[in-house]
Motif scaffolding. Structure first.
Motif, PDB file in Angstrom:
ATOM      1  N   ILE A 110       0.856  -1.187   0.000  1.00 29.57           N
ATOM      2  CA  ILE A 110       0.000   0.000   0.000  1.00 29.57           C
ATOM      3  C   ILE A 110       0.890   1.233   0.000  1.00 29.57           C
ATOM      4  O   ILE A 110       1.894   1.268   0.717  1.00 29.57           O
ATOM      5  CB  ILE A 110      -0.877   0.017   1.278  1.00 29.57           C
ATOM      6  CG1 ILE A 110      -1.802  -1.194   1.284  1.00 29.57           C
ATOM      7  CG2 ILE A 110      -1.680   1.318   1.403  1.00 29.57           C
ATOM      8  CD1 ILE A 110      -2.302  -1.551   2.664  1.00 29.57           C
ATOM      9  N   SER A 111       0.512   2.212  -0.792  1.00 29.52           N
ATOM     10  CA  SER A 111       1.236   3.472  -0.794  1.00 29.52           C
ATOM     11  C   SER A 111       0.207   4.598  -0.783  1.00 29.52           C
ATOM     12  O   SER A 111      -0.678   4.621  -1.641  1.00 29.52           O
ATOM     13  CB  SER A 111       2.096   3.510  -2.062  1.00 29.52           C
ATOM     14  OG  SER A 111       3.006   4.554  -1.979  1.00 29.52           O
ATOM     15  N   LEU A 112       0.333   5.489   0.188  1.00 29.00           N
ATOM     16  CA  LEU A 112      -0.653   6.566   0.319  1.00 29.00           C
ATOM     17  C   LEU A 112      -0.026   7.914  -0.023  1.00 29.00           C
ATOM     18  O   LEU A 112       1.069   8.247   0.454  1.00 29.00           O
ATOM     19  CB  LEU A 112      -1.199   6.637   1.747  1.00 29.00           C
ATOM     20  CG  LEU A 112      -1.921   5.393   2.278  1.00 29.00           C
ATOM     21  CD1 LEU A 112      -2.480   5.673   3.672  1.00 29.00           C
ATOM     22  CD2 LEU A 112      -3.027   4.931   1.332  1.00 29.00           C
ATOM     23  N   LEU A 113      -0.740   8.670  -0.839  1.00 28.69           N
ATOM     24  CA  LEU A 113      -0.370  10.071  -1.082  1.00 28.69           C
ATOM     25  C   LEU A 113      -1.303  10.887  -0.205  1.00 28.69           C
ATOM     26  O   LEU A 113      -2.538  10.825  -0.378  1.00 28.69           O
ATOM     27  CB  LEU A 113      -0.559  10.433  -2.557  1.00 28.69           C
ATOM     28  CG  LEU A 113       0.579   9.994  -3.504  1.00 28.69           C
ATOM     29  CD1 LEU A 113       0.670   8.487  -3.622  1.00 28.69           C
ATOM     30  CD2 LEU A 113       0.404  10.600  -4.882  1.00 28.69           C
ATOM     31  N   SER A 114      -0.725  11.585   0.749  1.00 31.72           N
ATOM     32  CA  SER A 114      -1.576  12.254   1.736  1.00 31.72           C
ATOM     33  C   SER A 114      -0.958  13.574   2.174  1.00 31.72           C
ATOM     34  O   SER A 114       0.234  13.826   1.968  1.00 31.72           O
ATOM     35  CB  SER A 114      -1.771  11.351   2.958  1.00 31.72           C
ATOM     36  OG  SER A 114      -0.561  11.241   3.680  1.00 31.72           O
ATOM     37  N   HIS A 115      -1.812  14.398   2.768  1.00 31.77           N
ATOM     38  CA  HIS A 115      -1.340  15.673   3.317  1.00 31.77           C
ATOM     39  C   HIS A 115      -0.779  15.394   4.709  1.00 31.77           C
ATOM     40  O   HIS A 115      -1.520  15.311   5.683  1.00 31.77           O
ATOM     41  CB  HIS A 115      -2.498  16.671   3.410  1.00 31.77           C
ATOM     42  CG  HIS A 115      -3.096  16.987   2.064  1.00 31.77           C
ATOM     43  ND1 HIS A 115      -2.425  17.733   1.119  1.00 31.77           N
ATOM     44  CD2 HIS A 115      -4.279  16.650   1.508  1.00 31.77           C
ATOM     45  CE1 HIS A 115      -3.178  17.849   0.027  1.00 31.77           C
ATOM     46  NE2 HIS A 115      -4.312  17.195   0.242  1.00 31.77           N
TER      47      HIS A 115
END
Ligand SMILES: O=c1[nH]c(=O)c2[nH]c(=O)[nH]c2[nH]1
Length: 309
Positions: free
Chosen positions: A42-47
């Motif tokens: 899993i890879s998350l692009l997040s603030h």
């Protein structure tokens, strides 16, 4: 999304790699079990910029939490589902559950556990490991936009004839003889992109993508080998790769592109001679030296041209 501060550019993502999960579904009505083994990344692009710019982790979704989520969601899936559907489900979860997550990329490798047959009868709960992996990657955006690819890893194929390589560039460095008769061996790694552009538009039919995976594999193999009695001549790996990729696009309207990586795994003719016995082993398309390095590396993407109306 890139951020810039103090003349420094930052692009970031974080996630958990190689979360392994096995899931059994037991069907009480007939006693049969179904089993999958998945390796989930899993890879998350997040603030969560404050974790990079300051010592403030208050926006970080812990990668340990991501790992736990895989098990919780596997448990919650009461019905069998395809590896693609599971990837989308996990991606949707992260984008909707966490306000700061705007994109989730979920890649899964499914191990090829296959039901065994004993005396011709499918076993209710016995499986053996096959040879090629099924892969899926879902990139899910908060808006519901989707980018979905599936793939096959490590599909080893070989044919003992109906392959040649002729009329290639000859120069002072070339020693390879032309041939109209050789062995052709490869290990296909394929990944194809589906045209579904939102999570709401994917087919709802159960195990749709699992069936599609089997069908794509069959088209790739049928094209590589040709009919069982006659085969089909391959003038190069390049040509065969192109025919395999375009056959998939022709057959499946919802596949928009396919990337094929097909190493040319060489089987070298064996010739052995001594002074006394100049033809100890004289190659007659029969005895080969199998090799795995070096190998030819041939890859290409074949895409549908979409009209720009
Ligand atoms: O099918 C082939 N393609 C090549 O590009 C190549 N190059 C080579 O040495 N043998 C082969 N075979």
């Amino acid at each position: 999304m890139a951020q810039e501060a103090d003349g420094i550019r930052l692009e970031q993502r974080h996630g958990k790699a190689r979360v392994r999960v096995g899931r059994v579904w037991r069907h009480d009505h007939d006693g049969s079990h179904h089993f999958v083994e998945w390796n989930v990344s899993i890879s998350l692009l997040s603030h969560c910029l404050s974790s990079y710019y300051r010592d403030d982790n208050s926006d970080i979704v812990a990668t340990d939490t991501m790992k736990n989520t895989v098990y919780v969601k596997a448990k919650e899936c009461g019905d069998r589902l395809s590896v693609e559907e599971f990837a989308i489900l996990i991606g949707k979860h992260f984008c909707s559950f966490y306000p700061q997550v705007f994109t989730a990329i979920v890649s899964i490798i499914e191990k090829p556990w296959e039901r065994v047959s004993i005396d011709g009868k499918p076993h209710l709960h016995g499986f053996k490991l096959g040879s090629e992996n099924h892969t899926a990657e879902a990139r899910v955006e908060k808006s519901g936009a989707l980018n979905l690819t599936s793939g096959i890893g490590g599909l080893a194929l070989l044919k003992t004839t109906q392959s040649g390589f002729e009329r290639f560039v000859r120069d002072k460095y070339t020693v390879l003889p032309e041939t109209g008769e050789r062995m052709l061996a490869t290990e296909v790694n394929a990944s194809w992109r589906y045209s579904y552009e939102s999570v709401a538009s994917i087919p709802t039919k159960g195990l749709y993508f699992t069936e599609k995976f089997m069908d794509v594999k069959k088209v790739l193999m049928d094209t590589f080998f040709g009919p069982p009695e006659t085969g089909v001549y391959s003038p190069s790996v390049q040509r065969t790769l192109y025919l395999m990729g375009s056959a998939v696009l022709k057959r499946f309207a919802d596949v928009s592109s396919i990337h094929l990586k097909m190493p040319n795994i060489h089987f070298l003719p064996v010739n052995l001679s001594t002074k006394e016995n100049p033809s100890m082993v004289k190659f007659k398309d029969d005895v080969y030296l199998p090799t795995d390095e070096p190998h030819g590396s041939i890859e290409a993407t074949v895409s549908r041209i979409t009209s720009k109306l």
